[in-house]
Design a protein around this motif. Sequence first.
Motif, PDB file in Angstrom:
ATOM      1  N   ILE A  59      86.652  16.417  77.654  1.00  0.00           N
ATOM      2  CA  ILE A  59      87.126  17.784  77.436  1.00  0.00           C
ATOM      3  C   ILE A  59      87.266  18.462  78.793  1.00  0.00           C
ATOM      4  CG2 ILE A  59      86.070  17.975  75.156  1.00  0.00           C
ATOM      5  CD1 ILE A  59      83.788  19.548  76.434  1.00  0.00           C
ATOM      6  N   GLU A  60      87.972  19.589  78.814  1.00  0.00           N
ATOM      7  CA  GLU A  60      88.146  20.343  80.047  1.00  0.00           C
ATOM      8  C   GLU A  60      86.837  21.041  80.408  1.00  0.00           C
ATOM      9  OE1 GLU A  60      90.769  20.592  82.063  1.00  0.00           O
ATOM     10  OE2 GLU A  60      91.882  19.132  80.855  1.00  0.00           O
ATOM     11  N   SER A  61      86.496  21.027  81.692  1.00  0.00           N
ATOM     12  CA  SER A  61      85.308  21.765  82.134  1.00  0.00           C
ATOM     13  C   SER A  61      85.655  23.249  82.217  1.00  0.00           C
ATOM     14  CB  SER A  61      84.837  21.256  83.494  1.00  0.00           C
ATOM     15  OG  SER A  61      85.831  21.462  84.469  1.00  0.00           O
ATOM     16  N   GLY A  62      84.658  24.066  82.247  1.00  0.00           N
ATOM     17  CA  GLY A  62      84.877  25.511  82.306  1.00  0.00           C
ATOM     18  C   GLY A  62      84.084  26.240  81.256  1.00  0.00           C
ATOM     19  N   ALA A  63      83.825  25.571  80.138  1.00  0.00           N
ATOM     20  CA  ALA A  63      82.997  26.180  79.105  1.00  0.00           C
ATOM     21  C   ALA A  63      81.552  26.236  79.590  1.00  0.00           C
ATOM     22  CB  ALA A  63      83.101  25.378  77.806  1.00  0.00           C
ATOM     23  N   SER A  64      80.739  27.095  78.993  1.00  0.00           N
ATOM     24  CA  SER A  64      79.347  27.222  79.404  1.00  0.00           C
ATOM     25  C   SER A  64      78.556  25.966  79.042  1.00  0.00           C
ATOM     26  CB  SER A  64      78.704  28.434  78.728  1.00  0.00           C
ATOM     27  OG  SER A  64      78.583  28.212  77.329  1.00  0.00           O
ATOM     28  N   PHE A  65      77.416  25.804  79.670  1.00  0.00           N
ATOM     29  CA  PHE A  65      76.563  24.642  79.407  1.00  0.00           C
ATOM     30  C   PHE A  65      76.200  24.541  77.921  1.00  0.00           C
ATOM     31  CE2 PHE A  65      72.432  22.614  78.922  1.00  0.00           C
ATOM     32  CZ  PHE A  65      72.576  21.445  79.648  1.00  0.00           C
ATOM     33  N   PRO A  66      75.681  25.598  77.284  1.00  0.00           N
ATOM     34  CA  PRO A  66      75.320  25.467  75.867  1.00  0.00           C
ATOM     35  C   PRO A  66      76.520  25.184  74.963  1.00  0.00           C
ATOM     36  CG  PRO A  66      75.047  27.733  76.598  1.00  0.00           C
ATOM     37  CD  PRO A  66      75.270  26.918  77.813  1.00  0.00           C
ATOM     38  N   THR A  67      77.693  25.681  75.335  1.00  0.00           N
ATOM     39  CA  THR A  67      78.892  25.401  74.530  1.00  0.00           C
ATOM     40  C   THR A  67      79.217  23.914  74.566  1.00  0.00           C
ATOM     41  OG1 THR A  67      79.801  27.612  74.915  1.00  0.00           O
ATOM     42  CG2 THR A  67      81.346  25.882  74.250  1.00  0.00           C
ATOM     43  N   VAL A  68      79.140  23.319  75.754  1.00  0.00           N
ATOM     44  CA  VAL A  68      79.414  21.881  75.892  1.00  0.00           C
ATOM     45  C   VAL A  68      78.371  21.060  75.128  1.00  0.00           C
ATOM     46  CG1 VAL A  68      79.498  19.964  77.540  1.00  0.00           C
ATOM     47  CG2 VAL A  68      80.640  22.125  78.076  1.00  0.00           C
ATOM     48  N   MET A  69      77.106  21.468  75.208  1.00  0.00           N
ATOM     49  CA  MET A  69      76.047  20.748  74.482  1.00  0.00           C
ATOM     50  C   MET A  69      76.233  20.893  72.969  1.00  0.00           C
ATOM     51  SD  MET A  69      74.388  19.308  76.866  1.00  0.00           S
ATOM     52  CE  MET A  69      75.669  19.430  78.136  1.00  0.00           C
ATOM     53  N   GLN A  70      76.760  22.044  72.552  1.00  0.00           N
ATOM     54  CA  GLN A  70      77.014  22.246  71.125  1.00  0.00           C
ATOM     55  C   GLN A  70      78.106  21.293  70.635  1.00  0.00           C
ATOM     56  OE1 GLN A  70      75.352  24.818  69.034  1.00  0.00           O
ATOM     57  NE2 GLN A  70      76.096  23.206  67.658  1.00  0.00           N
ATOM     58  N   ILE A  71      79.149  21.131  71.449  1.00  0.00           N
ATOM     59  CA  ILE A  71      80.224  20.201  71.086  1.00  0.00           C
ATOM     60  C   ILE A  71      79.673  18.783  70.980  1.00  0.00           C
ATOM     61  CG2 ILE A  71      82.409  19.180  71.863  1.00  0.00           C
ATOM     62  CD1 ILE A  71      83.015  21.864  73.249  1.00  0.00           C
TER      63      ILE A  71
END
Length: 435
Positions: A59-71
């Motif tokens: 996925i593209e970087s730029g989202a927050s850390f917790p958002t990426v962990m949620q995905i």
Amino acid sequence: MKRTCYLCEHDTPVELPESLIDAAAKGNVVIFAGAGVSTEVPAVFPVNMYTEVVQELQIESGASFPTVMQIYEDRNGRPDLIRKIWQRFDYADSFPGLREDATRFHRELATMPYISEIITTNWDRYFEHECGAIPIVSGADYALHSLPNRKVYKIHGSIDAPSSIVATSNDYQEVLESLKGNAIGGTLRHLLATKTAVFIGYSLSDSDFVEIYTTLTAGMSNMRPRGYIVSPFPPANASDFDLTVLQTGGDHFLRHLKKAVSDRHEHYLLDDVYNRIKKARRVIAHEHMRVQELDHKKFPGVVYCLSYQDGLLDACNRILARRKTGEYSDGTRVHHLLHGYDEMNKSKKKEGNYWDASYIEGYMNGLTLLLLEDEEDTEHLPLFFCFSRRDLLDFNKAKKAIKNLRKRRPKKWQAAADISARIDADMVPQHTPFL
């Protein structure tokens, strides 16, 4: 090829405010530690966990850390997310070099007894293992809150309690709500309102940090102590959080602060004393082996010399084992301990318990090693003991004192003979660390 040390290249000189030094010396500094003082630096892993997960998810970087962990959790499930977190720490801990780099900050903080509270969003167990801190993860842990030990408040959970880990955006929302009303949140707000907070290992551009900081400081007036952020890369928005920037690396900041506190308050000892203890322990252990070769049946005074050396070794071993708590970095505390043992020693001698008295003599001399002003003074450490009028520095003189004990001190010789009679000839008398 010469390798650049990431951990050292950002150790730039920094001038510490006098108010910060004084606050630290009085025990009025609380450390707020983030991932930048643990495994999430290039010296430990080539890429941090955020980048690793982004690449794995494609996925593209730029989202927050917790958002990426949620995905990641939504795609793979909670157990896989916890397993990935656990595996990173397990990998770092399996290589001594990586673990050493990951814990440099913690080992520096360990010998600062005036820093007794740490707040962290890190999941690792390094503050517990390297700083002797009691982890406060949930309300139930407050049963240990009254203990005098250093505390670490782990607001995002701990790898030792996988169900407590806060990683995803759902987790973040839950913990932010709970911090508004639970016991841990109340304690953290009290610490931030009454002590000088130093933030290390955080980026002020991180929305997750902003939410935590805003939640914990909500409703506080501008009367609370000035806070600081330590970072090699000065954040432009530090004034938005009413924080003063100290531009340097985290462990370099601690090292500099430790020296400044010691310069103003000499009873706080620098870390050199632990190298002195290690050196002395090696010498004592060697001489202890030599004394063990003497026949305690033939020369009962040997039991006093062995007991004394047991005290010396136990003092050195305990000092090194408890280094992580910082308790032996406080010279005032060491003086109090010596006074207590001196009173006990007098009492033991009055009772005729020369076995215990010999051990206490050794233990006291081990503690005294911490307070020597000159490294060369360790050469005058009495390595042997047998109730002689002079310090016994030499093995041959010690043997002579042991052999002549019956003539010099018949009462003490008889007490030693009674002890020897209860020990088999092929056994080595040993005084355990109990009195």
